[in-house]
Design a protein around this motif. Structure first.
Motif, mmCIF file in Angstrom:
data_model
loop_
_atom_site.group_PDB
_atom_site.id
_atom_site.type_symbol
_atom_site.label_atom_id
_atom_site.label_comp_id
_atom_site.label_asym_id
_atom_site.label_seq_id
_atom_site.Cartn_x
_atom_site.Cartn_y
_atom_site.Cartn_z
ATOM 1 N N TYR A 28 -1.369 1.078 -5.140
ATOM 2 C CA TYR A 28 -0.167 1.354 -4.354
ATOM 3 C C TYR A 28 0.894 0.263 -4.362
ATOM 4 O O TYR A 28 2.025 0.511 -3.953
ATOM 5 C CB TYR A 28 -0.544 1.676 -2.905
ATOM 6 C CG TYR A 28 -1.418 2.901 -2.815
ATOM 7 C CD1 TYR A 28 -0.892 4.166 -3.044
ATOM 8 C CD2 TYR A 28 -2.773 2.786 -2.547
ATOM 9 C CE1 TYR A 28 -1.688 5.287 -2.993
ATOM 10 C CE2 TYR A 28 -3.590 3.908 -2.492
ATOM 11 C CZ TYR A 28 -3.039 5.154 -2.720
ATOM 12 O OH TYR A 28 -3.843 6.252 -2.675
ATOM 13 N N SER A 29 0.572 -0.932 -4.818
ATOM 14 C CA SER A 29 1.589 -1.995 -4.786
ATOM 15 C C SER A 29 2.336 -2.047 -6.112
ATOM 16 O O SER A 29 2.447 -3.096 -6.747
ATOM 17 C CB SER A 29 0.948 -3.343 -4.446
ATOM 18 O OG SER A 29 0.038 -3.731 -5.452
ATOM 19 N N THR A 30 2.866 -0.907 -6.500
ATOM 20 C CA THR A 30 3.529 -0.776 -7.803
ATOM 21 C C THR A 30 4.825 -1.571 -7.899
ATOM 22 O O THR A 30 5.295 -1.846 -9.000
ATOM 23 C CB THR A 30 3.813 0.705 -8.112
ATOM 24 O OG1 THR A 30 4.606 1.256 -7.047
ATOM 25 C CG2 THR A 30 2.517 1.489 -8.237
ATOM 26 N N ASP A 31 5.407 -1.932 -6.759
ATOM 27 C CA ASP A 31 6.641 -2.725 -6.753
ATOM 28 C C ASP A 31 6.401 -4.124 -6.190
ATOM 29 O O ASP A 31 7.358 -4.830 -5.883
ATOM 30 C CB ASP A 31 7.717 -2.020 -5.916
ATOM 31 C CG ASP A 31 8.143 -0.696 -6.516
ATOM 32 O OD1 ASP A 31 8.205 -0.611 -7.764
ATOM 33 O OD2 ASP A 31 8.406 0.251 -5.750
ATOM 34 N N GLY A 32 5.150 -4.504 -6.027
ATOM 35 C CA GLY A 32 4.808 -5.776 -5.403
ATOM 36 C C GLY A 32 4.205 -5.517 -4.029
ATOM 37 O O GLY A 32 3.924 -4.377 -3.664
ATOM 38 N N ILE A 33 4.003 -6.568 -3.281
ATOM 39 C CA ILE A 33 3.372 -6.453 -1.959
ATOM 40 C C ILE A 33 4.389 -6.795 -0.891
ATOM 41 O O ILE A 33 4.884 -7.923 -0.821
ATOM 42 C CB ILE A 33 2.141 -7.372 -1.855
ATOM 43 C CG1 ILE A 33 1.103 -6.963 -2.903
ATOM 44 C CG2 ILE A 33 1.544 -7.312 -0.447
ATOM 45 C CD1 ILE A 33 -0.080 -7.877 -3.015
ATOM 46 N N ASN A 34 4.713 -5.790 -0.076
ATOM 47 C CA ASN A 34 5.624 -6.008 1.048
ATOM 48 C C ASN A 34 4.806 -6.133 2.332
ATOM 49 O O ASN A 34 3.572 -6.022 2.321
ATOM 50 C CB ASN A 34 6.680 -4.899 1.129
ATOM 51 C CG ASN A 34 6.068 -3.524 1.339
ATOM 52 O OD1 ASN A 34 5.034 -3.379 1.978
ATOM 53 N ND2 ASN A 34 6.712 -2.503 0.797
ATOM 54 N N ALA A 35 5.482 -6.342 3.439
ATOM 55 C CA ALA A 35 4.804 -6.548 4.716
ATOM 56 C C ALA A 35 3.985 -5.326 5.141
ATOM 57 O O ALA A 35 2.889 -5.466 5.689
ATOM 58 C CB ALA A 35 5.814 -6.905 5.801
ATOM 59 N N GLY A 39 0.016 -5.603 5.674
ATOM 60 C CA GLY A 39 -0.531 -5.303 7.002
ATOM 61 C C GLY A 39 -1.568 -4.197 6.965
ATOM 62 O O GLY A 39 -2.604 -4.278 7.625
ATOM 63 N N TYR A 40 -1.293 -3.156 6.188
ATOM 64 C CA TYR A 40 -2.239 -2.043 6.070
ATOM 65 C C TYR A 40 -3.564 -2.519 5.473
ATOM 66 O O TYR A 40 -4.629 -2.252 6.008
ATOM 67 C CB TYR A 40 -1.643 -0.925 5.207
ATOM 68 C CG TYR A 40 -2.551 0.271 5.085
ATOM 69 C CD1 TYR A 40 -2.563 1.251 6.074
ATOM 70 C CD2 TYR A 40 -3.410 0.422 4.001
ATOM 71 C CE1 TYR A 40 -3.403 2.347 5.973
ATOM 72 C CE2 TYR A 40 -4.250 1.508 3.895
ATOM 73 C CZ TYR A 40 -4.244 2.479 4.888
ATOM 74 O OH TYR A 40 -5.087 3.551 4.793
ATOM 75 N N VAL A 41 -3.495 -3.234 4.371
ATOM 76 C CA VAL A 41 -4.709 -3.684 3.690
ATOM 77 C C VAL A 41 -5.505 -4.651 4.555
ATOM 78 O O VAL A 41 -6.725 -4.518 4.696
ATOM 79 C CB VAL A 41 -4.363 -4.322 2.324
ATOM 80 C CG1 VAL A 41 -5.538 -5.076 1.738
ATOM 81 C CG2 VAL A 41 -3.906 -3.245 1.362
ATOM 82 N N GLU A 150 1.550 8.601 5.917
ATOM 83 C CA GLU A 150 2.665 7.868 6.497
ATOM 84 C C GLU A 150 2.288 6.402 6.656
ATOM 85 O O GLU A 150 1.219 6.076 7.167
ATOM 86 C CB GLU A 150 3.048 8.450 7.855
ATOM 87 C CG GLU A 150 4.369 7.904 8.348
ATOM 88 C CD GLU A 150 4.916 8.647 9.543
ATOM 89 O OE1 GLU A 150 5.367 7.962 10.471
ATOM 90 O OE2 GLU A 150 4.895 9.886 9.533
ATOM 91 N N LEU A 151 3.176 5.535 6.198
ATOM 92 C CA LEU A 151 2.977 4.096 6.317
ATOM 93 C C LEU A 151 4.262 3.483 6.845
ATOM 94 O O LEU A 151 5.306 3.540 6.173
ATOM 95 C CB LEU A 151 2.606 3.495 4.953
ATOM 96 C CG LEU A 151 2.345 1.993 4.924
ATOM 97 C CD1 LEU A 151 1.143 1.640 5.797
ATOM 98 C CD2 LEU A 151 2.109 1.524 3.500
ATOM 99 N N ASP A 152 4.185 2.961 8.049
ATOM 100 C CA ASP A 152 5.342 2.335 8.702
ATOM 101 C C ASP A 152 6.590 3.205 8.672
ATOM 102 O O ASP A 152 7.689 2.757 8.333
ATOM 103 C CB ASP A 152 5.639 0.971 8.076
ATOM 104 C CG ASP A 152 4.654 -0.097 8.528
ATOM 105 O OD1 ASP A 152 3.914 0.144 9.500
ATOM 106 O OD2 ASP A 152 4.644 -1.168 7.906
ATOM 107 N N GLY A 153 6.413 4.480 8.997
ATOM 108 C CA GLY A 153 7.535 5.399 9.081
ATOM 109 C C GLY A 153 7.992 6.003 7.771
ATOM 110 O O GLY A 153 8.888 6.833 7.766
#
Length: 164
Positions: A28-35, A39-41, A150-153
């Motif tokens: 799922y982190s196809t564009d890098g790792i955002n907050a 947080g989810y992981v 849904e992840l953070d809206g």
């Protein structure tokens, strides 16, 4: 690849958490790792969370190992009706294969084992996970509907696939 399948125990919680985080981020982190992803992981793939899952009688976790090394795992969630109109009442909640061991038959081995254990089963897969979708369809799973993760809206379309 030859691997041993066995039911997971509480002693496997750390390995399950680590492999789960690795596979989830790889997928799922196809564009890098955002907050949101971090947080989810860090909230979901913990030893404590895996111990709770292993203690839940509605869940079965099965491992594929070689020489005591965790290569892949599957999680069955019994009593989970498919949100689509399919009769399956067991969710294949996870089928995670270490990326270095993908394509060696471990996923197929675990899926076949899960199908024998549960009979009809279903799962959801992210619409952009084309490799997983192709794998599941090659194993006979049929698209029976759609759902949203849904992840953070933010809504992410998932396909519902089922196997009778």
């Amino acid at each position: 690849m030859s691997a041993t399948l066995r039911r997971a125990s509480t002693d496997d919680a750390a390995k399950l958490a680590a492999l789960g985080a690795l596979v989830w981020l790889h997928t799922y982190s196809t564009d890098g790792i955002n907050a949101s992803l971090a947080g989810y992981v860090l909230g979901r793939f913990t030893i404590k969370a895996k111990q709770a899952l292993l203690a839940d009688p509605q869940h079965e976790l099965w491992l594929a190992e070689r020489d005591g090394q965790l290569l892949a795992y599957a999680t069955l969630h019994h009593g989970q009706a498919c949100p689509g109109q399919h009769a399956a009442n067991c969710e294949l909640a996870t089928l995670y294969v270490h990326p270095l061991f993908a394509g060696l038959g471990l996923g197929r081995q675990l899926l076949q084992h899960a199908h024998r254990r549960a009979g009809a089963l279903w799962l959801s897969v992210w619409q952009h996970n084309t490799r997983a979708i192709a794998f599941y369809q090659a194993q006979g799973l049929q698209h029976v509907g759609d759902t949203v993760f849904e992840l953070d809206g933010s809504a992410h379309r998932n396909l519902l696939l089922a196997l009778g």
